[in-house]
Scaffold this active site. Sequence first.
Site, mmCIF file in Angstrom:
data_model
loop_
_atom_site.group_PDB
_atom_site.id
_atom_site.type_symbol
_atom_site.label_atom_id
_atom_site.label_comp_id
_atom_site.label_asym_id
_atom_site.label_seq_id
_atom_site.Cartn_x
_atom_site.Cartn_y
_atom_site.Cartn_z
ATOM 1 N N GLU A 365 -2.360 -15.555 -50.855
ATOM 2 C CA GLU A 365 -1.205 -14.668 -50.910
ATOM 3 C C GLU A 365 -1.741 -13.258 -51.123
ATOM 4 O O GLU A 365 -2.552 -13.014 -52.006
ATOM 5 C CB GLU A 365 -0.285 -15.102 -52.059
ATOM 6 C CG GLU A 365 1.140 -14.611 -51.913
ATOM 7 C CD GLU A 365 1.287 -13.149 -52.232
ATOM 8 O OE1 GLU A 365 1.684 -12.377 -51.316
ATOM 9 O OE2 GLU A 365 1.010 -12.753 -53.379
ATOM 10 N N HIS A 366 -1.282 -12.320 -50.311
ATOM 11 C CA HIS A 366 -1.954 -11.038 -50.164
ATOM 12 C C HIS A 366 -1.671 -10.029 -51.269
ATOM 13 O O HIS A 366 -2.431 -9.085 -51.462
ATOM 14 C CB HIS A 366 -1.555 -10.424 -48.815
ATOM 15 C CG HIS A 366 -2.638 -9.616 -48.176
ATOM 16 N ND1 HIS A 366 -2.781 -9.512 -46.822
ATOM 17 C CD2 HIS A 366 -3.629 -8.864 -48.701
ATOM 18 C CE1 HIS A 366 -3.812 -8.739 -46.535
ATOM 19 N NE2 HIS A 366 -4.347 -8.325 -47.660
ATOM 20 N N SER A 367 -0.575 -10.184 -51.997
ATOM 21 C CA SER A 367 -0.145 -9.094 -52.868
ATOM 22 C C SER A 367 -1.045 -8.835 -54.089
ATOM 23 O O SER A 367 -1.246 -7.673 -54.439
ATOM 24 C CB SER A 367 1.303 -9.311 -53.312
ATOM 25 O OG SER A 367 1.432 -10.404 -54.190
#
Length: 658
Positions: A365-367
């Site tokens: 997940e990139h955040s």
Amino acid sequence: MFALTPYRQSQPRTFAAQKQLPRLPIQQLGASLDKYIKSLRPFFLEQAAKEGRDDKWVEGQLEQRREWARDFEKEGGLGRVLQERLKDVDRITPCNWLDDHFWIKVAYHSWRVPLPVNSNWWLMCRDDEGIPADVRAGVPPKGEFTEWQIKRAAKLTQRLIDFKVRIDREEILPDSSRAGPFDMHQYTRVFGVTRLPQIPTDTLVHSPHPHPSTNIIVMALDHFYTLPVVDAVSGDVLPIENIEAGLWAIADDALARGAAQDSIGALSADDRDSWTRAREHLLALSPVNRASATAIEDSLFVLSLDAYTLQSAEYVSSSPSRETPDLDAHIRNASTAGGSGKNRWWDKAVGVHVESNGRASMVGEHSPCDALIPSIVCDYALAENVDAASVSRRGASKVPEGSRLEWVVDDKTREAIGKAVKTVEEIAADSDGKMLWYDEYGAGWIKKVGKQSPDAYLQMALQLAYHKTHNEPTATYETASTRLFLHGRTDVIRTFSEDSWRWVQAMRDEKVDAKTRYELLSNATKAHNLYTKEASTGRGIDRHFLGLRLLLRQGETHPLFEDPLFTKSQEWVLSTSGLSAGDRFFGTGFGAVFPNGYGVNYLAGDQVIKFGIESKVSCPETSTAVFRQNLVEAMREMRKACEDGLAAASVEEAKAKL
């Protein structure tokens, strides 16, 4: 960076430089406006070339934007007001005005699309050479877990947790470059971090560093299990024999139970509003569900054992000159779990997947952190192979009481699961992800023979490939790291420039000689290197403008922002990012940002350049296969331009000396 450097007691601690790092600056308004207007010139040059207009028209268009900029920046102007508001934001944020106040929410958590392909990055691990070649090339019967699969899963787990322990003990050398030390904060957002779905914006669940969990979650046949991987007393990673025995116990238990009736993990692959509602309903059904969800969210990472090895319907090599592994299938399993979304928890900062022949990948997940950071962690994990001589640990232990995660499910949840699975199936069907292993030359040749910066050179290759595909240029995003600053994340390198435009025009014109082409290439790469340096040292423009626009109040606007070109210049139809040399990866990737665009990640190895390319099947304008072939041709044409151009320059220099 330096993660593989052996630890010495005299070395700097991992977070030793944190207190010395400067804050991310707010650039002078005039400087950002000047750079912005300069970045518009190639758009007008392209329009003028198409419409038969002259340089006077181009200058007239730019002068109109300069007039708007002067009005924006004047004393009492809206730009000045927004700049002062942004300074106030900086004053009240503890570390970084962008990351603390805006970035995660605006760039990620308010975006409501499903995470697979759209937001999550993926890494394709190189094969473990400790596993016999025939096993790596084989496809075990579906529905089985294998000895080599469990060995590799255990080794990857041991190495990942070893990295986590070393970070916690500050035994990893701080990352740095000639420009100075880098911020290390993102390493504290790799393990134990989960994106929590909420309406209207998501949030992150994590504990203060160092994360106290001693468990990972193992998924097998859509069942969930907790697995201890850290000694609760010493804090050391558990022996690999214990991890391997625990994985076998889980695999055999899952086989005995059969595939789970309900693929709960698939819910996390749906659009964020649907997942929020499904999760809230699930938690309200029973305290059992809350306990299971919390165990997953608090775990260090999720390890998925896949009881299959995915194959492409039709094998196509990813290299123009030799056979490669089935990388199309590898991408598909890494990015969408084979198009099903099952046996995954897409919200975790790190998820590791191991297929039955030992093929492995990582998704995230990139955040919480940029893909560079987990790629460094993954590279560390891949630096050691399995011990081929070790004895099997199958049957050495049983699944402990309480390690199974249970779920209470009703028809409404099953309906939500069905919807989520269909969502992923549609995403996977529309995702045209492929690798290009360009192995005719690499970064070594680009530096030593071509006399160019590899990253800038590859960016120009992408510019030329796009133009060969679409017969026009486009706004292009390249990631610039701002880790020279406290809690720094990224800014934008605007690859499409006047210099890149002029060079591409020359490459597309058969009448232009090699010497001129090489000179224009050198101009373009030098301009790109300068922009990279400025964006990485807090002098980019896109994050600055983002901060200003987010502080607009109702009714406030300006011609500068209303100009269609302001938006067009930020439509990243070509979205790109480079990581490391990537010798331990088969590839990397992320999805296209725009439906008519391309997402391109690349690994600039000394001998091989690995491009991960993704576009949408549903878009009639794009084609990953065509873009890939044009990229091959662009790389070949650039080599010839360098060789012929340098030779011509050498002849001219020799004549001048006579």
